[in-house]
Design a protein around this motif. Structure first.
Motif, PDB file in Angstrom:
ATOM      1  N   ALA A   1      -4.973 -12.018   0.218  1.00  0.00           N
ATOM      2  CA  ALA A   1      -5.215 -11.272   1.451  1.00  0.00           C
ATOM      3  C   ALA A   1      -3.910 -10.978   2.182  1.00  0.00           C
ATOM      4  N   ILE A   2      -2.980 -11.935   2.148  1.00  0.00           N
ATOM      5  CA  ILE A   2      -1.677 -11.736   2.795  1.00  0.00           C
ATOM      6  C   ILE A   2      -0.893 -10.637   2.093  1.00  0.00           C
ATOM      7  N   MET A   3      -0.889 -10.660   0.760  1.00  0.00           N
ATOM      8  CA  MET A   3      -0.156  -9.638   0.007  1.00  0.00           C
ATOM      9  C   MET A   3      -0.750  -8.250   0.226  1.00  0.00           C
ATOM     10  N   MET A   4      -2.071  -8.175   0.285  1.00  0.00           N
ATOM     11  CA  MET A   4      -2.712  -6.885   0.520  1.00  0.00           C
ATOM     12  C   MET A   4      -2.385  -6.350   1.909  1.00  0.00           C
ATOM     13  N   GLU A   5      -2.290  -7.257   2.892  1.00  0.00           N
ATOM     14  CA  GLU A   5      -1.962  -6.837   4.246  1.00  0.00           C
ATOM     15  C   GLU A   5      -0.549  -6.253   4.301  1.00  0.00           C
TER      16      GLU A   5
ATOM     17  N   LYS B   1      -0.335  -2.776   2.722  1.00  0.00           N
ATOM     18  CA  LYS B   1      -0.860  -1.673   3.521  1.00  0.00           C
ATOM     19  C   LYS B   1       0.070  -1.278   4.676  1.00  0.00           C
ATOM     20  N   ILE B   2       1.023  -2.113   4.992  1.00  0.00           N
ATOM     21  CA  ILE B   2       1.874  -1.826   6.152  1.00  0.00           C
ATOM     22  C   ILE B   2       2.673  -0.543   5.949  1.00  0.00           C
ATOM     23  N   LYS B   3       3.258  -0.390   4.760  1.00  0.00           N
ATOM     24  CA  LYS B   3       4.033   0.818   4.459  1.00  0.00           C
ATOM     25  C   LYS B   3       4.083   1.035   2.960  1.00  0.00           C
ATOM     26  N   PRO B   4       4.375   2.247   2.522  1.00  0.00           N
ATOM     27  CA  PRO B   4       4.460   2.521   1.081  1.00  0.00           C
ATOM     28  C   PRO B   4       5.581   1.699   0.425  1.00  0.00           C
TER      29      PRO B   4
ATOM     30  N   MET C   1       6.640  -0.985  -5.515  1.00  0.00           N
ATOM     31  CA  MET C   1       5.920  -1.810  -6.470  1.00  0.00           C
ATOM     32  C   MET C   1       4.728  -2.472  -5.778  1.00  0.00           C
ATOM     33  N   THR C   2       3.809  -2.922  -6.598  1.00  0.00           N
ATOM     34  CA  THR C   2       2.637  -3.617  -6.074  1.00  0.00           C
ATOM     35  C   THR C   2       2.955  -5.096  -5.896  1.00  0.00           C
ATOM     36  N   LEU C   3       2.671  -5.609  -4.733  1.00  0.00           N
ATOM     37  CA  LEU C   3       2.952  -7.020  -4.470  1.00  0.00           C
ATOM     38  C   LEU C   3       1.988  -7.907  -5.229  1.00  0.00           C
TER      39      LEU C   3
END
Length: 338
Positions: free
Chosen positions: A323-327, A330-333, A336-338
């Protein structure tokens, strides 16, 4: 037995470390002797061991060891009481007064006993005891003061200075005003059917917040407290409370914060007192892990953001890492995917 390593955020841990060092004095010296003679170790490590041995086998080291054990033993109960989240404020303030009294007593009458203990320890471990009436050999800037005896150095420059510093620290942290404030606040404690309730002290507590209570409020508060204490002592829903925080929640549940708005304001003011718990002390202790030499230019906002998850570990442990990584994703582009 083993040496207790002092913790950065627990005051009483230093006391335990010194006590264990005193008990294991000879084994520590034996280990340092082994390190000194170990040719497989780096020269710096062996030199450090030699320096430690030379320092430990002096009267001044033993004197400082016993002095700090005695000082920390006086404030140990106070230190542990202030670290508890559910601390009893009245007992904590009593421990502050006792600590001050014992330190003053030690300053006036504790020299002979401390010197005797240090001397007996030195005799037991074959450490030379200097003649207290002889002049102390000093170098550098200290030499400009003129000749001083060993007695003056140990008694005035160290013994009195350490105790005075500790007393000054206690006076700064727990002034007469702040101590009285905490004692007044403790009268809101709902434990044991509000046995600590004292109307006059609670009115005094309100007097510390003139911006929150006007002249009319002070008059109304006194009468409101009379009705409030009879109400809550007769209400079975208020008999199982364990602290001021529980009292605030129960008042809201039972709509008592509407019936007794001035009393509820006192409760809120008591809960916002940072000195009422050890939270602030632990937060400052944690700062050294966040604001390191590599991050010594952190702004207040960023420092606060880092301290909150570090300090409130119980809360953040319940949050899933995904959930933290997804948050953050979403903050900015991001590339890479966290």
């Amino acid at each position: 037995m083993s040496l207790s390593r002092p913790g950065d955020t627990r005051w009483s841990s230093h006391y335990r470390s010194l006590v264990s060092l005193c008990s294991l004095f000879d084994p520590v010296l034996d280990v340092l002797e082994i390190i000194k003679d170990d040719t497989t170790l780096m020269h710096a490590k062996r030199s450090e061991a030699i320096g430690l041995m030379m320092r430990m086998e002096t009267f001044e080291f033993v004197f400082l060891l016993h002095l700090m054990i005695k000082v920390l033993s006086i404030t140990n109960e106070l230190s542990q009481a202030l670290q508890r989240k559910d601390q009893d404020i009245v007992n904590a303030m009593t421990l502050v007064k006792i600590s001050k009294m014992l330190l003053l007593k030690m300053r006036d009458n504790g020299w002979d006993n401390l010197f005797q203990k240090t001397s007996e320890f030195c005799i037991k471990h074959d450490i030379d005891i200097p003649d207290m009436e002889s002049l102390l050999q000093v170098q550098g800037r200290i030499k400009r003061r003129g000749p001083v005896t060993h007695l003056h150095h140990f008694k005035v420059d160290i013994f009195y200075a350490v105790i005075d510093t500790q007393l000054q620290e206690l006076n700064d942290r727990f002034s007469e005003v702040s101590s009285n404030l905490l004692e007044c606040m403790a009268c809101l404690n709902p434990c044991n059917s509000f046995s600590a309730f004292d109307k006059h002290k609670l009115c005094e507590f309100a007097s510390y917040y003139p911006s929150d209570f006007d002249v009319n409020d002070f008059v109304m508060l006194e009468y409101q407290l009379d009705t409030y204490i009879v109400d809550v002592q007769c209400d079975p829903d208020f008999l199982d409370l364990q602290g001021i925080a529980d009292l605030a929640n129960r008042m809201v549940e039972k709509k008592k914060h509407i019936v007794y708005p001035l009393v509820y304001l006192l409760v809120k003011l008591a809960l916002t007192l940072p000195v009422a718990t050890a939270s602030v002390e632990r937060a400052f202790s944690a700062m050294k892990y966040i604001k390191t030499a590599l991050r010594n230019r952190m702004g207040d906002e960023w420092l606060n953001d880092c301290l909150v998850p570090y300090f409130e570990k119980d809360v953040f442990d319940s949050i899933d890492n995904e959930a933290i990584m997804m948050e953050f994703q979403k903050i900015k582009p991001r590339r890479m995917t966290l």
